[in-house]
Enzyme design. Structure first.
Site, short mmCIF file in Angstrom:
data_model
loop_
_atom_site.label_atom_id
_atom_site.label_comp_id
_atom_site.label_asym_id
_atom_site.label_seq_id
_atom_site.Cartn_x
_atom_site.Cartn_y
_atom_site.Cartn_z
N LEU A 231 20.16 -29.70 54.37
CA LEU A 231 21.55 -29.64 54.80
C LEU A 231 21.96 -30.86 55.60
CD1 LEU A 231 21.87 -25.90 55.75
CD2 LEU A 231 23.14 -27.11 54.00
N ARG A 232 20.98 -31.72 55.89
CA ARG A 232 21.30 -32.90 56.67
C ARG A 232 22.36 -33.76 55.98
NH1 ARG A 232 17.39 -34.92 60.44
NH2 ARG A 232 15.77 -34.00 59.18
#
Lengths: 557, 334
Positions: B272-273
């Site tokens: 999700l970075r």
């Protein structure tokens, strides 16, 4: 156009220009140590700054200053030591070809900060791929190769113009030409991509004009471009008028000064051809070889290769006496243990002072054992007998191995042999994209010069070992050697040659692996592997995955 | 020492300049990776950044640049507790640096001469609340890389060695530059950089000539040149400050969130970075442009720099990932 045929003259002029404008950064001097080089180094006293000698293993403490340990311990108060980089000076880096990337980056940072340092890098490389780090070479304007200079030339007097006056004139030099455009276009023509080079050329042109005590003229630009751009060239521009020879012949040395011949050009554009000619005259004759040799050098350590002892990481070993610095870590407990028995004696003799009495000789350093980087050297048989389908399979296998090498952070090198000779397609690198590209381009056909392939692989392995890596040679072939080292199609001689090289490989204890990817196992290859002290793997009808699994198993991980 | 080359005087290299500005507006974007050939102005831009950034408030003499006196770590002995303005720290991490220099270590000097157990702070302490610049980041030794990863993630530097037990804040924007020909970067480290840009020499002669002219003027008539560009640097600084304020008030509509998520799914970016960074970068970009609402255009403009280094990559794939991102952006937002 001055006579650049004399490397000594070239070097002397470069030094004069650097002395006039220290912003030129300095000079890479490629020469083995000897009278000729000494003659040039002798002229360094003409530079405006004091000389500081550096060697490739210089420590951080020496560079940046720090605690003078011996003096501090003796005095009981802090004694600081001055670093070599603290005050601006001319840095004379000897053995620049051995300069580790860390030092190169630090020196480059020092030059970038424009604190006034100059760098004279003495590059003593013997092989084309042993050269001064490109990080440093990019930050100095000039490079002079003293090869070919004779002792007699060192006796010929070089004129010594008054540099202090020239320096004073530098700021007033008149510029009427469109200097910026000329140099920018020329740099593009020679495939010099970075913008430092044209910047240096501009400065060099100004300094040259100041040296001549004349307004900046076409001749200055010619000289400057030739000196700055020629050794950075990555291609030889095509000339429209005539393409007489592949390698540009040096133009006949002009008798008079270029400016005298073309006095009316001062305010005009210099014809591009004139500049092209000037730079081409100085292009190194082995430009293409050099382009290939611009080998990739990276950091080392923590690989899967042979064990080497270091002082920063890995498995701890007993500590040793030594001086802290250069990345070594003090073993505090070891140091105290060494100092402990002497405390009473020292307290009695030393001046009245509380605390521990520790002398420099008590210092113990931590040591660790680590593994060096491994480099896998693939020698691939691209001969006609390794028919197209097999070659494709070999390529596939190598690609799989490359993927694994990437995961292990190994270096990879690629050598192909076919026809009558072998060639290094790729020097050791971690860049897999490049490897893959070269592999895809690999053509097939011709005889099987196995001996030549082994020889090249050996040379590559030795070079890698010198750089502190652990080489493993991986030979992929499918048949008997049928081309001898001298290129003749003599099966007997070819086999003998291959065996000879294999014996040398064994003597130099280079790990090896022979992969037989023919339709049927080839007895002579098994013998060869035996002589080489290498493992032999017969992989009839090998597919890429089996090959890769076999190599991984053989390499023991 | 000569003042560095002004940021605004750098010709072209818009991606690089924009990415540095975005991290100045929102430091939590998490750093910039600049990859390109030698002599393309990578280090010039980073060194210029130091002069450009707005000053920070910090306790005088504090080794970790603490903002308030109560944040000063207890191992630091300070004479005063006055808070004053100081330039944003931009710290160079030289290649071949030792672990001790990075994390800080026992002050050998104090230990040997005074018999005191004192902590000598390292580069991580110095870079707190500022920038940490690594030139030739791809040549950095692996154990230093591991260390940086750990600290960059936790925002805290923990030193447990030689009888010391010290922890201090270490929040910094990591700026790395390198030459891709000299080696690649581990995916773990790649992922830690918020933005990634590729720089090259200007392709056209005109801008090359302009670069040479400006550099020449900088070298020859330094004072006048700095004066000439001072105002433009100040304008950028103002815009950064305005942008920081605007960022707080900026709305993020739900459809933009959907856009960001769709894009990342289509690209197969790991974790999700990527989404978070893309969103932050788009918001910072909108704030920089002084727009009142976040739109698809902002996402589109920063997508390449926020995502190009996060694609699940075959190490042997040679197609530029930047073009891959752009292609997918075109498809998704068509």
């Amino acid at each position: 156009m001055p006579d650049f045929a004399s490397p000594l003259f070239h070097a002397a002029l470069a030094l004069d220009l650097v002395a006039i404008d220290p912003g030129l950064g300095g000079l890479v001097l490629r020469a083995r140590s000897g009278f000729v080089r000494d003659a040039v180094v002798g002229r360094l006293s003409r530079l405006p700054l004091p000389l500081t000698r550096l060697h490739p293993q210089v420590s951080d403490e020496a560079l940046y200053g720090g605690l003078d340990l011996a003096a501090t311990l003796a005095a009981g108060t802090i004694v600081q030591e001055q670093g070599l980089l603290t005050t601006p000076s001319t840095l004379l880096l000897s053995m620049a070809e051995r300069c580790p990337p860390g030092l190169a980056a630090r020196l480059a940072g020092c030059m970038d900060r424009e604190a006034g340092h100059m760098l004279i890098a003495l590059d003593e490389g013997a092989e084309p791929d042993e050269a001064c780090s490109p990080t440093l070479a990019d930050r100095v304007a000039f490079r002079v190769d003293l090869e070919g200079a004779t002792l007699a030339e060192t006796r010929a007097p070089l004129d010594a113009p008054d540099l202090a006056e020239a320096r004073a004139r530098l700021a007033q030099t008149m510029v009427t030409l469109d200097l910026h455009r000329q140099t920018a276009e020329l740099a593009v023509a020679f495939g010099v991509d970075g913008l430092r080079a044209p910047m240096f050329a501009i400065r060099a042109a100004r300094a040259h004009a100041a040296l001549r005590d004349a307004p900046l003229a076409a001749a200055d630009v010619e000289v400057a471009c030739a000196m700055v751009l020629a050794h950075r060239a990555t291609r030889i521009p095509e000339r429209d008028e005539d393409t007489e020879t592949e390698s540009p012949e040096p133009p006949p040395p002009d008798d008079g000064d270029g400016a005298e011949e073309t006095p009316d050009q001062d305010s005009l554009e210099i014809p591009q051809e004139l500049l092209l000619e000037a730079v081409s005259a100085l292009l190194p004759p082995d430009l293409l070889d050099q382009l290939q040799a611009r080998a990739l050098r990276g950091a080392r350590g923590s690989g899967a290769g042979a064990v080497q002892k270091g002082n920063r990481r890995g498995r701890p070993l007993p500590s040793r006496p030594g001086r802290p610095g250069n990345g070594a870590r003090v073993d505090l407990v070891g140091t105290l243990r060494t100092a402990a028995p002497w405390q009473r004696m020292r307290a009695e003799t030393a001046a009245v002072r509380d605390g521990l009495h520790i002398r420099a000789s008590d210092i113990r350093l931590k040591r660790y054992e680590d593994r060096s980087d491994r480099v896998l050297i693939f020698a691939v048989d691209a001969s006609g007998s390794a028919a197209l389908a097999r070659l494709a399979e070999a390529k596939g296998a190598i690609e799989l191995l490359l993927g694994e090498a990437y995961a292990r952070r190994d270096y990879v090198s690629l050598i192909a042999f076919r026809g009558t000779a072998s060639e290094v397609l790729l020097p050791p690198t971690r860049s897999l994209v490049q490897t893959k590209r070269r592999l895809a381009e690999l053509p097939g056909g011709g005889g099987t010069p196995l001996a030549a392939g082994l020889q090249t692989a050996m040379a590559e392995a030795e070079a890698a070992r010198r750089r502190g890596m652990s080489p493993t040679i991986c030979v992929l072939t499918d048949g008997r050697a049928n081309i001898a080292l001298d290129g003749s199609a003599d099966r007997k001689q070819a086999a003998a040659d291959a065996e000879k090289i294999a014996r040398i490989a064994r003597a130099s204890r280079i790990e090896g692996l022979v992969l037989d990817c023919g339709n049927r196992p080839e007895r002579s290859l098994a013998t060869l592997a035996d002589v080489m002290g290498a493992r032999y793997l017969a992989l009839p009808r090998a597919n890429a995955e089996r090959l890769s699994a076999a190599v991984s198993a053989a390499l023991g991980d | 020492m000569k003042a560095p080359f002004p940021f605004s005087a750098i010709v072209g290299q818009d991606d690089m300049k924009l990415s540095l500005i975005l991290t100045a507006i929102d430091p939590s974007i998490g750093g910039v990776l600049v990859f390109g050939d030698r002599g393309t102005g990578k280090s010039t831009a980073v060194r210029a950044l130091a002069a450009l950034l707005p000053p920070i408030l910090r306790v005088e003499g504090c080794p970790v640049n603490a903002e308030r006196p109560e944040d000063v770590p207890d191992w630091a002995v300070l004479e005063t507790k006055t808070v004053s303005e100081a330039p944003t720290p931009v710290v160079d991490l030289p290649l071949g640096v030792t672990e001790d220099r990075v994390t800080g270590a026992l002050d050998i000097e104090a230990a040997l001469t005074r018999g005191e157990k004192a902590f000598q702070p390292g580069l991580l302490a110095k870079a707190n609340r500022g920038y940490l610049y690594i030139d030739e980041v791809n040549l950095l030794e692996d154990h230093i890389v591991d260390l940086l990863l750990d600290v960059a993630q936790s925002g805290e530097n923990v030193v447990e060695r030689e009888g010391l037990s010290i922890r201090h804040a270490a929040r910094f924007v990591l700026v790395g530059s390198g030459n891709p020909e000299e080696g690649e970067l581990r995916p773990q480290l790649l992922d830690r950089f918020g933005l990634s840009v590729e720089v090259g020499s200007p392709p056209d002669i005109e801008s090359r000539v302009e670069v040479l002219k400006r550099r020449d003027a900088y070298d020859r008539d330094h004072a006048a040149f700095m004066l000439r560009w001072q105002a433009e640097d100040a304008a950028i600084r103002e815009r950064i400050l305005t942008g920081r304020k605007a960022l707080k008030k900026l709305d993020t509509p739900d459809e933009t969130l959907t856009d960001v998520a769709t894009l990342c799914v289509a690209l197969g970016a790991d974790g999700l970075r990527g989404e978070l960074t893309l969103l932050k970068a788009a918001r910072a970009y909108a704030a920089w442009r002084d727009d009142t609402a976040l739109t698809r255009k902002h996402v589109r403009d920063v997508a390449a720099m926020a995502l190009r280094h996060r694609l699940r990559r075959d190490p042997l794939d040679e197609a530029g990932s930047g073009t891959r991102v752009e292609r997918v952006v075109e498809e998704v937002f068509a």
